[in-house]
Every structure is written in C-alpha cells, then in structure tokens.
Design a protein around this motif. Structure first.
Motif, short mmCIF file in Angstrom:
data_model
loop_
_atom_site.label_atom_id
_atom_site.label_comp_id
_atom_site.label_asym_id
_atom_site.label_seq_id
_atom_site.Cartn_x
_atom_site.Cartn_y
_atom_site.Cartn_z
N HIS A 52 30.75 24.71 43.19
CA HIS A 52 31.45 25.99 43.15
C HIS A 52 32.63 26.04 44.14
CE1 HIS A 52 32.27 30.24 43.19
NE2 HIS A 52 31.71 30.43 44.37
N SER A 53 32.39 25.56 45.34
CA SER A 53 33.43 25.62 46.38
C SER A 53 34.68 24.86 45.99
CB SER A 53 32.89 25.02 47.67
OG SER A 53 32.21 25.99 48.40
N ARG B 271 47.26 29.48 43.76
CA ARG B 271 45.93 28.89 43.85
C ARG B 271 44.97 29.65 42.94
NH1 ARG B 271 42.86 26.33 48.38
NH2 ARG B 271 40.73 27.14 48.35
N TYR C 241 37.17 26.98 51.76
CA TYR C 241 38.05 28.11 51.49
C TYR C 241 39.48 27.80 51.91
CZ TYR C 241 36.90 28.80 56.41
OH TYR C 241 36.70 28.62 57.76
N ASN C 242 40.37 28.71 51.60
CA ASN C 242 41.78 28.59 51.97
C ASN C 242 41.92 28.50 53.50
OD1 ASN C 242 44.49 28.90 52.34
ND2 ASN C 242 44.70 30.61 50.90
N TYR D 281 38.63 45.09 40.62
CA TYR D 281 38.97 43.85 39.91
C TYR D 281 39.30 42.74 40.89
CZ TYR D 281 39.54 46.13 35.30
OH TYR D 281 39.33 46.77 34.12
N GLU D 282 40.04 43.09 41.93
CA GLU D 282 40.46 42.04 42.87
C GLU D 282 39.40 41.76 43.92
OE1 GLU D 282 42.83 40.71 41.53
OE2 GLU D 282 43.39 42.44 40.30
N PHE D 283 38.61 42.77 44.27
CA PHE D 283 37.59 42.56 45.29
C PHE D 283 36.37 41.82 44.73
CE2 PHE D 283 39.25 46.57 47.50
CZ PHE D 283 40.06 45.83 48.32
N ARG D 284 36.21 41.88 43.44
CA ARG D 284 35.07 41.24 42.78
C ARG D 284 34.91 39.80 43.26
NH1 ARG D 284 31.64 38.49 40.53
NH2 ARG D 284 31.49 37.93 38.33
N GLY D 285 33.71 39.49 43.71
CA GLY D 285 33.42 38.11 44.09
C GLY D 285 34.06 37.65 45.38
N THR D 286 34.57 38.60 46.20
CA THR D 286 35.20 38.20 47.46
C THR D 286 34.38 38.70 48.65
OG1 THR D 286 36.47 40.21 47.74
CG2 THR D 286 37.47 38.47 46.41
N SER E 222 43.98 34.93 43.93
CA SER E 222 44.19 36.01 44.91
C SER E 222 45.65 36.37 45.03
CB SER E 222 43.65 35.58 46.28
OG SER E 222 42.27 35.44 46.24
N LYS F 258 42.00 38.52 37.93
CA LYS F 258 40.63 38.04 37.96
C LYS F 258 39.95 38.40 36.65
CE LYS F 258 38.99 38.03 42.04
NZ LYS F 258 38.60 38.73 43.26
N TRP G 43 35.21 40.93 50.60
CA TRP G 43 35.27 42.39 50.75
C TRP G 43 33.91 42.97 50.37
CZ3 TRP G 43 39.35 45.52 52.37
CH2 TRP G 43 39.08 46.90 52.32
N PHE H 272 48.23 46.47 42.58
CA PHE H 272 47.13 46.35 43.54
C PHE H 272 47.61 46.69 44.94
CE2 PHE H 272 44.95 43.98 46.80
CZ PHE H 272 43.63 44.32 46.58
N PHE I 181 35.26 32.72 41.42
CA PHE I 181 34.71 33.80 42.23
C PHE I 181 33.27 34.16 41.85
CE2 PHE I 181 39.18 34.11 43.02
CZ PHE I 181 39.29 34.61 44.31
N PRO J 210 36.63 33.64 48.38
CA PRO J 210 35.59 33.89 47.38
C PRO J 210 34.20 33.79 48.01
CG PRO J 210 37.14 32.22 46.62
CD PRO J 210 37.40 32.43 48.06
N ARG J 211 33.27 34.58 47.47
CA ARG J 211 31.88 34.53 47.95
C ARG J 211 31.28 33.15 47.71
NH1 ARG J 211 28.41 39.48 45.58
NH2 ARG J 211 26.80 38.64 46.89
N ARG J 212 30.39 32.76 48.56
CA ARG J 212 29.56 31.56 48.39
C ARG J 212 30.39 30.29 48.27
NH1 ARG J 212 26.84 35.28 43.90
NH2 ARG J 212 25.11 36.14 45.09
N VAL J 213 31.57 30.34 48.90
CA VAL J 213 32.46 29.18 48.90
C VAL J 213 32.59 28.73 50.35
CG1 VAL J 213 34.93 28.77 48.92
CG2 VAL J 213 33.82 29.49 46.81
N TRP K 262 39.15 38.81 53.55
CA TRP K 262 38.45 39.19 52.32
C TRP K 262 38.83 38.35 51.11
CZ3 TRP K 262 40.79 40.79 47.83
CH2 TRP K 262 42.10 41.21 47.90
N GLU K 263 39.97 37.65 51.18
CA GLU K 263 40.38 36.90 49.99
C GLU K 263 39.53 35.65 49.75
OE1 GLU K 263 44.54 36.29 50.49
OE2 GLU K 263 45.06 38.24 49.66
#
Lengths: 832, 263
Positions: B212-213, B201, A444-445, A369-374, B166, B171, A376, B20, B205, A438-441, A435-436
């Motif tokens: 998106h970004s 934040r 980021y932080n 759930y948390e790794f989804r879209g990251t 995060s 999610k 990782w 988690f 995702f 998000p993909r395709r971003v 890993w936190e």
C-alpha cells in the motif's frame, strides 16, 4: 452456589459475580490492552520517523496498524469505560448489583478470552492486516490468508457477543433497579450516558456481529459474500459503518458522562440546562444510526443520498454544541478546584472542542472528498475518541479513592496531566499539519517528515506519562493516605455516601429517594415472607410503585441470601474461546472433497489440533451451559424500584425482549445483505435455488411448533405435567422435522444440483452463499432452541415448571421469534 | 474515439483544487475564530472562578451527597440557548455555503460540446493502470493534455483502493465491481510554470495490502499539441503494453465507459 472467597484469594477473582469486583477486573484488563495497543502505536510512530524507514515490513506495519486500531477501539476504550460503569452504575442508581450477575461475569470473561484469542492470532502466521475497518475484499483469505487473520475476526465476533450480553444486562439493570424515588430523569449524568451507550450498543453491535459472522463464514466456511463483485465491497462498508458511526458515540458517551460528573463535583455547581443535555444525548443516540454513509461519500453513492447524509451529519453535531456550552456555563460562578481529575476532564473538553470543529470540516462533502483516507481523519478521530477518553483517565483518579480507600498522589497526578496533554497535542495536532499523508502509509511524501517526527516525539512523551499514572496508582494503593468515604467537597452521587471501598452488599439498608434525598430505609422483614416497605419513619407505606402483593410471585426465594460466586461464566467463556480457536484453522486443515453423494464425500484433515479444539469447545459449551442452568444462583431483583417505562415486566422477561431486539438487527442485517446483493446483481436475474414445496411444508411445521409451545405454557399454568411434557415433546419433534427436511434439501442441492456454499451450477456463486448462510443462521437458532427445549423437557419430566412456568414462557418468546424470522426467509429464498 | 478538436477552456472554469482551497480557507478561518473565542472564554472563566480558599459567596449553593440531581436554571439557561443558536447558525450557514460548491464539483464545469477525455483508472495490487479512449493503456503514469477536462472512471480489479492526488485535490474510491467518477483539469499556465510538463503525485488512500505504501503513481500534463502528438502515436498498439491480467482491450473499455457514465 459457592461462597465468595476473600479478595486476597486468587479464586475470588475467578468466581466473583459482584459488580464491583468485575468492574475492577474490566479496568485492569483494559489498562493492559492500553499498554498493548500503545506499544503498537509506538512501533508505528518509529516507522514514521523517516519516510524511508523499514523497521517493520509492509505487512508487519499493516498488522501493527490494524491491531492498534482494533485493540484501542474495542479492547481498551469501551471496556475501560465499562469498568467504571460496572462499579458505579449500580451504586448511582441504588441497586445491589446488576440485574444478572452471572451474565455480567460472562461478559467480562468473553472480553478477556476474546483478547487472548486476538493475542494468539499474532502467532498464527500473523494477525489481521486489513485495517481496523477491515474493508472488503482485502478481508477475505485470498488477500489476507493467515490463520491469524481469521483469529482476529473471530476474536472480534466473540467480543461482540460479550458486549451484547452486557448491553442487555445494563439495560435491564438501569430500567428495572432504580431506587425508589429515582425517576429516569433523576439519574446521575454518568448513568445517563451509560444508558444511552448501551441502547446504542444493543443495536450497533448486532450489526457488527452480523458483519463479523458473515465475514467469519467467508473465511471459515468458504462463502463468497465479500469477494462478490455484485456489491460485496459496498455491503461490508454499509454493515461496518452502520455499526461504526454509533460506535463513535458508544466510545465517547461514557467519557462525556465522566466530564459531566467531574465538572459538577469540582466546581460545586449543578449542570446548566440538565434536561436539555439529557434530551441532546437521547437525540444523538437515535441520530447516530442515520449518518453512517458519510463514511462512504466517495463510494458511488448518489447526490440525493449524500445530501441527506450531510444534513443528518450536521444535525448530529448540533446537540453536541449544546452539551459543550452547558459544560462551560456550569463552571461559571463555581469554586473550581484544580485537582487531577478535574484537569483531565477539563483537558478532555478542550480536546473535544478541537475534535468537534475539525469534524465540521468533514461534514462538508467537498472537504471530505479530499480528507478521505488522510491523516486529517486520523487526527480528528483521535481528538474525539482519545480526547474523550482523557475524561475517563480523570474518572480513574476521581474514583480511585472510592475503589481502594486510599488517596492518590496529587503532585504525580498533575505531572501526569501536563505530560499527557503536551504529548497528546504534539502527536495529534501534528497530524493535522501533515494531513496530506495518506492513512496507513509509511513511505510518505518527504516534505511532510517534520510533522511526523514531531508527532513521534509527542507519542513517546504521551506513552511515558502513563507510567507515572501506573506508578502513582501502585504506590498509593500500597501506602497512600486513607481517603475517607467522601474526599471531595461537592460530590453528590450515592457512591460517596457509603464507605471506601464499599461493602459487598453496597448499602446499610434499602436506599430510597422517596423523600427527595437519599435515605437508608429499614424495611420490616417478617420471619417468613417478603419484606414490607416502610417509609423513613418506619411506617408501612402503601403509595407509589408496585404494590406488595404483585411482588410475592416474583420472589419465591425471599428467605435466601443473594449469591456472589459462580465458576460457570469463566468456564463457559473458556469453552467458547476454545471453540473459536479451533474454528480459526478449520478451513486450512479440514478439506472436503464433494463427491457424487454424501457417502463419497471425502474429508482430509491435515492438522488434527484445530478440529479437536472445535469438538472440545462444543462439548464444553453444552456441558457448562447445562451446569449454569442447574446452578442454584440467587440474584434478587430490587424489590421496590422505579421501572419506567417497563413497570409491569419481570426482569428476565425484559432481558429476553432486549436480546430479541438485538437479534432482530442481526437477522435484519443478514436479510438486508441478501436483498442488497441481489439488487446489485439484478433482481430478476436470480431464480430461487430451493424448491418451494419442501419450504412450504417446513413453514407449516415451524408455525405448528409455535402453537405447541403455547400449549406447553397453558399446560404448565394448569399444573398438568403430562400436558406440558406432551406439548414440549411435540415441539421438539416438530423442530427436528424442520431440521430433517432442511438437511434433505441441502443434501439434494449439493449432490444433485451442484449448489454448494461457494459454487453454483445455476448462476452466481454469491446466490448460493447467501442461501446457505442465511438459512444456516436460522438453522443454528433452531438448533439452539432445540437444545433448550430438550433441557426444559428433562426438567419438566423431573417435575419442574408447574409452580413457576416462566422458563417455558421465555423459551416460547425465543421460539416464536425464530419462527417469525422464517416467515421472512421463506418468500425471499423459496418463492421470488 | 473522441473528437480530436479540443475547445478552448472557458475562463470561468475552476479546478477542484481551487474550490477546495476556498472552502478550506473559509472553514479554517471561521473554525479558528470560533475555537479561539470559545477556548479563551472558557480558560478565562476557569481562572476567574477558581477556588482560591476564600469564603464562598452568599448565593453559592453547594451540592450535598445524596441529593436528587437537579439542573441549574436562571440566566445561564438563556445564555445556553443563545450560544447554541449562534453556533447552529454558523454551522448551518457554513454547510449551505459548501453545498453550493459541492453541486459544482459534482457536475464539473460545463464543457458544452467539448470532447471531454474519459479515462478509466483501474487499481490493482499495487499500482494503477490508465486506459485511454482508444484502448491504449499505461501503467504508473497518466498522460493528459492541459486546458481540457479529464473525466476519470475509477475501479479496481482486486481489492478496495482509493485513487487520489493531494496536489490536484482529486480523489475517488476504486472498488471492485463499481465505477466511481471524478474529474480534473490543469491550465496551460500551470504546465508552463512547471517548465512545459506538469507532474502530480498519485497515491493510494485506502489500505490495500503489503504494498500500500508504495502504491504511488504520477499524472503528467502536457501542452495540448504535444499531447495530441503523443496520443496519435498510441493508435493501434492498444493492448500490446498490457499483460494478460490487464483489462486493456477495447471492448472492456467501452463496456467500462458505458457502465461508468454518470446518469
């Protein structure tokens, strides 16, 4: 049949159908796409250097991300592996070539031209920007309007067609052409992994083809599958991941095969628990079709199904545990030689262990759930897929001396490995740490910037290391030391028993393992008649395999030399490429205004280039198809071969069965899509759009045509030319009757009832789309069948098929299949 | 309308982030341990059995070109199954352990008759709209009280998004035509620790287009009394903050809540 020109001639590489030549073409083309995808990766990494970086715009970044994924997964990984598969599978099983050499060339050219289409798409207003997973509804023109987006999807569809042809070809070859004495369990491990790969490909790529065709229909014809809120987005998810999870193993298995070979060769030890490794591979291949929803844990799937998918996912990781331990224990008590190929194969194992462990994390749903879209996920699949491909780089060094006859430079190879391994871990391990993100971003932080900067440096090291490989291979090819036939101390497989590079015909005499080891048997070949099998001592052998007399009928051209050249695979693929290029701009440039009737419907063409390309492509396709069929091309089956479990089946027939099996999945996906969407919309809220009576009549028409095809076969067997012509003619007439009724129905629905592919005056528009697209796909199958039937009719009129009626029989298999599909379509769209 | 009485948070509630972190730690520890052992063992053996140019041992049975492939049996095969069995036990027990916690996460904490706050989250290109039970909606920032379970029903009005934070370890996919759910809860201690107003934040995702970004947002957690005050002030101005494209009218919210309610 044309002669095969020498390797120095450009023409050779355009007409060759020899498996070794095509293997080289695949490898070189795949390396080009590695560079292409690699440059895109570096663009991504530069953008990630700083979270505020805007080297690429948001859209351009998405295009880079999408194209990088598509190119690496489809146009690099599998074709790179299949370059080696083309070259070495026939050698490892003792065959002269693949079962269908022209089809093999066709697969390659389809691959190349689909890559050209993808490259062109960058210049058609920008390529696809929806990610390599192409999620719906971002994938429809409302959100990704460029012509290039359609181009990328049609390129993928074209690539998929080539893959299907290739899967059929390899399946028939491996199941039908193994040298005498090589049972299926005796095959070398690389061949084993390719066999498992093509079995998965046959079904997985059929699902992708169906998804691609539906999406192409949405984008080109205007159907509304993926914009429908009645499950349209989830439909894409299911279709894509039903393909997508087996794809992971499709990509990984050839690399695993390379690992299994190289570990044995460079340790001098045989594989531990070989039988169990093979069983594990087979298990994974089957299980791979039962885990796809673990990519969709957050998509409102209920707990029971999630639990089931979690169990199957963990289940599929266990066979890999066994394989990994087998690889490790194989090395023990060996004499391990740290050559470049071994270093890459060993590195691949280490990377795969890390990829596997991090994969177990993803199997636990709470973590998923948390790794989804990251990142990782990004890191994990790069470790598995690219980590696996590391072994294929080892395979390139391993087989380079065999392919070129020259030795590569060992020192440069080792430098390549060191830089590669450091760069690889720098770029992908840093993804685990950050890993936190998000993909395709790219915005980021900022706290995670350090990891991304580290990764960017690693990416450039990784990219640079490949130039050492290119330099090494180029230099060694020109001025390397001669490698000899067998440069490795402990190699075992048959490719090392012949010269480097191998001769066109591969073998000095017929290879046979009948005595338990490879021997070249000289068969007695009478002046006129097929060869007579002899054993190693020159005596006629009668035991084992198929008996001699059964074969005579299969080899009517025994006195001819095998062919190695044909221009038609190239031209046919080119025609398909032109057709698909035309289709990309169809919707933007050809606008239909539906009026009161067909006569009052107006067509506006704003740019004639695209429609012209479509027409040219179609004409070229039919023309080259006919030339292909009439070409005198002789590809003899391996005469004395192990064929388990398809002993009694002739090779073209076997190929036809494999093709139909794949087509079952294509139709299965279309029908499942229809059922899935209708279920989501509320099953009982839909009334059939079409009237039952014309459909019922069409059902009888089609079933009758199946009967006439059987009559045609009977007539051909009885050598009755008139009977053959009459029954084939009746089939054609019935086929056209079916299409006529179909068109009449469509005409009525469009102009009288207001039901078009994207609009429905009587209910949900998606219902109309599904009706037209599903029956349309079936209609296209009927049209293709009719084209073949007309071809057969003309040939029968000229007096063919009375001596050899197999083309009629195989056409019949296809035609019956198309009829059976209708039996499923009829109730779903006409009755309920 | 929810009941404004907010019950005290039970002491056995665990946030998703806690669950988690626990599982992640266990997996990480075991994964590192197993990985280190396997890799170290492998590296040691590769070093030990390197070809140092000496004469092969007597039992070294070199393969030859053209032999029919055979496997290696003997003690190694036994070892193979032993290792396989061990790894299977580790993996399966890990998953069974994680599955127990999954059931908790799926259910969420038992709040008995407490009035959970149910908020509909609607993704759009490129932002998030939060629709409160009274029909009021905000964009960009979701404002919720501490010490109370917040149930989210996540959907999308255009393409596939994925709503996630995060820091809170939550999610959920935002799919047009579908409602997926998740929940979270922030304790008042955490809110105090962040100075009386905790912010988290929110990011998207799933690739959703050119923006998106930048599709970020924020979850703001206020102490309960402050939140109640704020929430009371939103009564009656439900649709005013939403443009015509929004779905912030009361009827569609009710509809959304009903359709999205877990069975």
């Amino acid at each position: 049949m044309s002669e095969l020109p020498p390797t120095t001639s450009v023409k050779r590489w355009l007409v060759t159908t020899n498996h070794k030549d095509i293997g080289i073409l695949y490898t070189i083309t795949a390396l080009f796409f590695l560079l292409f995808g690699g440059v895109l990766a570096l663009l991504i990494r530069v953008q990630l250097w700083d979270p505020m970086n805007q080297i690429l715009s948001g859209l351009a970044y998405n295009e880079a991300v999408t194209a990088h994924g598509l190119i690496m997964v489809f146009w690099f990984l599998s074709p790179f592996a299949f370059g080696f598969a083309n070259y070495f599978v026939p050698l490892q099983i003792g065959a002269d070539d693949l079962a269908f050499p022209r089809l093999n060339a066709l697969s390659y050219w389809m691959y190349l031209f689909s890559g050209v289409l993808l490259s062109i798409s960058f210049f058609q207003g920008g390529t696809l920007s929806a990610g390599w997973t192409i999620y719906a509804p971002l994938n429809i023109p409302a959100y990704t309007p460029s012509i290039g987006s359609t181009g990328a999807i049609l390129a993928l569809a074209m690539f998929t067609i080539g893959v299907t042809a290739s899967s059929v070809n390899f399946l028939v070859s491996i199941h039908h052409s193994r040298a005498e004495g090589m049972g299926i369990m005796d095959m070398p491990m690389f061949t084993w992994t390719i066999l498992a790969t093509v079995w998965m490909m046959l079904f997985a790529f059929a699902a992708l083809l169906a998804a691609g065709l539906i999406l192409a229909s949405d984008r080109v014809l205007g159907s509304v599958y993926f914009s429908a809120t009645e499950g349209g987005s989830l439909l894409w998810g299911h279709l894509f991941w039903f393909f997508g999870h087996p794809e992971v193993y499709i990509v990984f298995f050839p690399a695993l095969g390379a690992m299994l070979e190289l570990f044995q060769t460079f340790s001098g030890r045989r594989l531990v628990g070989r039988k169990w490794v093979i069983i594990a591979i087979c298990l994974v291949s089957v299980q791979s079709f039962l885990v796809w929803m673990h990519h969709m844990f957050l998509t409102t799937i209920n707990l029971e199904i999630k639990t089931l998918m979690m169990a199957t996912t963990i289940g599929i990781s266990l066979p890999f545990d066994l394989i990994v331990f087998s690889l490790i224990y194989t090395l023990i008590k060996g004499r391990i030689q740290f050559t470049t190929p071994f270093l890459f194969a060993f590195g691949a194992l280490l990377l795969f262990i890390l990829g596997g462990i991090t994969g177990v994390f993803l199997g636990a749903i709470v973590l998923d759930y948390e790794f989804r879209g990251t990142y990782w996920v990004v890191a994990h699949f790069h470790y598995v897929m690219f980590g696996g491909a590391t072994a294929l780089i080892g395979a390139a060094y391993y087989w380079f001396p065999k392919i070129t006859g020259k030795m590569y430079d060992e020192l440069l190879g080792k430098i390549h490995f060191v830089l590669f391994f450091i760069g690889f871990n720098a770029v992908y391990f840093s993804m685990f740490l950050g890993w936190e993100t998000p993909r395709r971003v790219f915005e980021y932080n900022p706290e995670l910037q350090i990891y991304h900067q580290f990764g960017t440096i690693g990416a450039f090291v990784l990219g640079f290391s490949f130039f050492i490989m290119f330099y090494n291979f180029a230099k060694s090819y020109v001025s390397g030391e001669p490698a000899g036939d067998n440069p490795w101390d402990y190699s075992r497989t048959a490719e090392w028993a012949i010269s480097s590079p191998p001769p066109l015909q591969n073998w000095p005499n017929r290879p046979s393992y009948a005595s338990g080891k490879l021997e070249f048997v000289k068969d007695y070949v009478p002046d006129r008649g097929p060869a007579v099998k002899t054993d190693a001592n020159g005596n006629g052998a009668t035991d084992g395999g198929d008996t001699h007399s059964e074969h005579i009928k299969e080899y009517p051209y025994w006195d001819k030399h095998p062919s190695h050249a044909s221009i038609w695979p190239l031209t046919l693929s080119f025609a398909v490429g032109v057709l698909f290029l035309g289709l990309t701009g169809f919707r933007d440039n050809v606008v239909f205004e539906v009026g009161e009737s067909l006569a009052s419907t107006s067509v506006t063409i704003s740019n004639p280039v695209y429609p012209i390309l479509i027409v040219v492509g179609l004409v070229g396709l039919v023309w080259t198809g006919v030339k292909w069929s009439l070409e005198d091309f002789y590809a003899p089956p391996t005469e004395f071969a192990e064929r388990w479990p398809f002993e009694g089946v002739e090779k073209v027939k076997l190929g036809m069965w494999f093709f139909i099996a794949s087509d079952v999945i294509v139709f299965g996906a279309f029908l499942s899509a229809a059922i899935f969407v209708r279920y989501n919309a509320g099953w009982m809220t839909w009334e059939p759009l079409a009237e039952p009576l014309p459909g019922l009549i069409n059902t009888f028409v089609l079933l009758t045509s199946s009967f006439t095809v059987i009559l045609a076969l009977v007539a051909a067997r009885r050598k009755s030319r008139q009977g053959l012509l009459a029954s084939l003619g009746a089939t054609i007439v019935l086929g056209f009757t079916f299409l006529g009724i179909k068109l009449w129905e469509w005409n009525k629905e469009i102009f009288e009832r207001g039901v078009t592919i994207s609009a429905n005056a009587h209910g949900d528009p998606i219902q109309a789309s599904i009706y037209y697209v599903t029956t349309g796909l079936h209609g296209i199958h009927v049209v293709i069948g009719l084209v073949i039937a007309i071809f057969l009719f003309v040939r029968a009129y000229q007096g063919h098929y009375l001596e050899d009626e197999r083309p009629i029989e195989y056409f019949g298999l296809y035609w019956h299949f198309v009829d059976i599909v209708w039996v499923f379509i009829f109730p779903l769209f006409y009755l309920f | 309308m929810i009941d404004p009485i907010i019950l005290q948070q039970g002491s056995d509630w665990r946030a998703q982030a806690e669950v988690f972190d626990e599982i992640f730690f266990v997996f990480l520890a075991l994964g590192t341990l197993v990985g280190t052992i396997v890799v170290a063992y492998t590296l040691w053996n590769v070093f030990k059995y390197r070809d140092d140019g000496s004469e092969p041992k007597e039992d070294f049975d070199a393969p030859i070109v053209g032999e029919l492939p055979t496997g290696q049996g003997g003690p190694k095969a036994k070892k193979l199954f032993l290792s396989f069995g061990l790894s299977a036990i580790v993996v399966i027990s890990l998953v069974v352990y994680a599955y127990g916690l999954l059931l908790y996460v799926e259910e969420g904490p038992d709040t008995s008759d407490a009035g959970n706050i149910e908020i509909t989250v609607e993704g759009y290109q490129f932002g998030w709209e939060y629709i409160y039970p009274n029909g009021y909606s905000t964009r960009g920032e979701m404002i919720v009280p501490a010490d109370q379970r917040i149930d989210l029903n996540v959907t999308s009005r255009d393409v596939w998004h994925n709503f996630g934070s995060s820091e809170l370890r939550i999610k959920s996919d935002a799919i047009p035509g579908e409602y997926s759910s998740t929940w979270f809860s922030v304790s008042s201690e955490d809110v105090e620790a962040q100075g009386g107003e905790a912010t988290y934040r929110v990011e998207c995702f799933e690739l959703c287009g050119a923006g998106h970004s930048a599709m970020t947002g924020q979850i703001t957690v206020l102490p309960q009394d402050e939140w109640e005050e704020w929430y009371a002030g939103t009564q009656g101005e439900n649709t005013s903050s939403v443009d015509s494209a929004g779905a912030g009218n009361a009827s569609s919210v009710d509809n959304a809540v009903i359709r999205g309610a877990p069975a």
